[in-house]
Structure formats: structure tokens, C-alpha cells
Write an enzyme that holds these catalytic residues in place. Sequence first.
Site, PDB file in Angstrom:
ATOM      1  NE  ARG A  94      -3.488   0.249   0.000  1.00  0.00           N
ATOM      2  CZ  ARG A  94      -3.738   0.427  -1.543  1.00  0.00           C
ATOM      3  NH1 ARG A  94      -3.893  -0.417  -2.803  1.00  0.00           N
ATOM      4  NH2 ARG A  94      -4.321   1.676  -1.956  1.00  0.00           N
ATOM      5  CB  ILE A  95       3.471   2.662   2.480  1.00  0.00           C
ATOM      6  CG1 ILE A  95       2.480   2.710   3.607  1.00  0.00           C
ATOM      7  CG2 ILE A  95       4.275   3.750   2.431  1.00  0.00           C
ATOM      8  CD1 ILE A  95       1.501   3.936   3.477  1.00  0.00           C
ATOM      9  CB  THR A 136      -1.616   1.645  19.403  1.00  0.00           C
ATOM     10  OG1 THR A 136      -0.808   2.759  18.702  1.00  0.00           O
ATOM     11  CG2 THR A 136      -2.362   2.266  20.558  1.00  0.00           C
ATOM     12  CB  SER A 166       3.292   5.563  12.767  1.00  0.00           C
ATOM     13  OG  SER A 166       2.587   6.211  13.541  1.00  0.00           O
ATOM     14  CB  CYS A 167      -0.039   7.080   8.717  1.00  0.00           C
ATOM     15  SG  CYS A 167      -0.746   5.667   9.740  1.00  0.00           S
ATOM     16  NE  ARG A 208      -5.292  -1.850  12.889  1.00  0.00           N
ATOM     17  CZ  ARG A 208      -4.093  -2.706  12.473  1.00  0.00           C
ATOM     18  NH1 ARG A 208      -4.723  -3.821  11.953  1.00  0.00           N
ATOM     19  NH2 ARG A 208      -2.972  -2.785  12.984  1.00  0.00           N
TER      20      ARG A 208
END
Length: 345
Positions: free
Chosen positions: A13-14, A217, A157-158, A240
Site C-alpha cells: 500500500r505505501i 498501539t 507512523s501515519c 480498527r
Amino acid sequence: MQAVRIAINGYGRIGRCVLRAIYERQLEQELEVVAINEPADLETMAYLTQFDSTHGVFPGKVGRSENSLLINGKAIQVFHHTQPDAVDWQALDIDILLECSGAYSQRSELEKFIQAGCPRVLVSQPTDSANEVDYTVVLGINDTELNGQQSIVSNASCTTNAIIPVLAELDAAYGVDYAFLTTLHSVMNDQPMIDGYHHSDLRRTRSAMQSMVPVATGLARGVERLLPQLQGRVQAKAIRVPILNVSAIDLMVKLRRSTTKEEINSLFIQAAQRHPNTLSYSDRPHASIDFNHDAHSAIIDGSQTCTNQDGLVNLFVWFDNEWGFANRMIDISQLWASRFQSQST
């Protein structure tokens, strides 16, 4: 600035978003992608570059030759190795490797890229310890310390890129006593579509598309690493949620003085004007899909801001966890290149 030779390790994806963003931003003459290492077969790589369920059809011509991905006729050499040192990176004469596989978080693993000829590695994830990399950078927060001597750098991270600028603004304006963060994150490919023997965390054995799933997390550690003045004052959890893309952070903070919704929103309107590439503000009635393919690190939803007389503030922050982060990888690559190129002249 002379062209920077880029390689991408991991074309998920990235990795695919990084390549696509380079071409959408018309930066292919500045950031020249010369190689991609991805275990998947070339036909599938080309297909998923051209057709993307989240970001749409690639705005250019995609093809393939025997060992290359072709983008607008430009050949990008493709390898299919699973070990960091299996590619002769030195022969490719690259300037920066973008490590987008998410598979390497230990310095001993990342150094294998260096030993195989990569002069610099930009990692698309945080590490458990600050010692695993030379530096962890968030654009607009601590990028002034990025320099040509560093060889392994994490782009965090995002979620870290989304929340750090918000907390930094609040801390500078009011002082932050405590912060509690709840990330509502879109599904990721470490979750199964249907229940299965998929993960040691039993929650992650459950179907990603049928439930909201709490997950562990490390966001609190990431915040404290980049904003050390908040050490011991930050807690975080993550859930999620069954959507393909775009995430949000529900932020509760205790400030050192009371404020109003209007003051807080005004603070972030001004912050977005100072940092237009990373921060945005809106008070329209939004749903998450509105921010799909949004390149900002964070979008403050002013319609959701709440305050009380005791300095408690609740903020809601949207972010495209794929596209926003991929664009920060590009921005940091450009910034890093400007530093090491200036030091070499």
C-alpha cells in the site's frame, strides 16, 4: 537540486502510493525511482499500480517489460528478493532507499541494506526503540535536525505524523498536562477478511470487515519520543474499523488553562495557514470518505471541537493513513536530499 535516485523496498500500500504520488506531483525528474524490490510477480505489480480500489486508476501509462515496470515509458528495474542484502543496491547507485515493506524494525536488519550498498534508508514505520535508527523525523516538528550524516531514518507512523503537530500546537499555546488518544484506524492487511488462524493477538483473528477490533498501539511511545516534555503524560489505544482507508484520532487533552471552542479552532485555522502542506482545517459536516486521497498529515474537524471550564479539550483529527503518509515520505526524501547534497558540494 540534482535528481535523487530512489529505490523502493516493498511495493504494498505505501510503496505503491509513494510511486503514484511522485508522478501525481510531477516530481519524477527530481525523485527518480530506479528500482523496486517486491516478492510479488511483475504482472500483478503492474496491474495493482494501474488499478487501485482506494485511489483509482493511475493517471498515466503503466506497462511492463521482462524485468521492469514501465511508467509513462520510463523503465524501473524490478527485483523479487526477500532478504535486505540480496539486491546489489550499490550497483544501482541509489541515493535513498525507501523501506516500505514494514518488515524491518531492528537496526541489525536495517543495516543489511547499508552493507549491501544503500547509503541511506528511510523507514516507513516507527521502531520500538529510538536506538534502532539514527533519527525519527516528523515534518514541521523536528526536521531541522535531519542531516547528511544520518544513514537510517524513520518517518515515524501515519498516526504519529497526524497527532504530533496537533499536540505541539496545543502545548505551545496552552501547555498540555495530559493527553489521551483513541485512533480509529481503517483496516490493514494484517487482519483476515473472515475469522481465521491469523495472528497471536486473538482479536486479530476476527474478521476485519464485520467488527470494530481493538488492537495494541505504540502511539504513546512515539509521541513521547518526539515531544519529550510530555513524557509520562500520554496514553493511547487503537480500534480498527471496517473501512478501506482514512482514519481518525479522537484526542482528549487536559490543558493548563481553560479555553473555548472558538479559541481552539482559531488556533488551528492559523496553524493550517502556517503549515499548509501538513495541516488542514474544516468545520463542514464530514464523513471519512471526504478525506480519501488527502495529502495532509492531519485535518482538524472544527465542528467536533469541545471544551469545558476545567481546561479539558476534545478534538477530532482526520487523516488519510495511506496517501498522507506516502506524501510525507516524499517530502522527507526531498528535504534529506537537499541536506546531503549541500554538504557534499
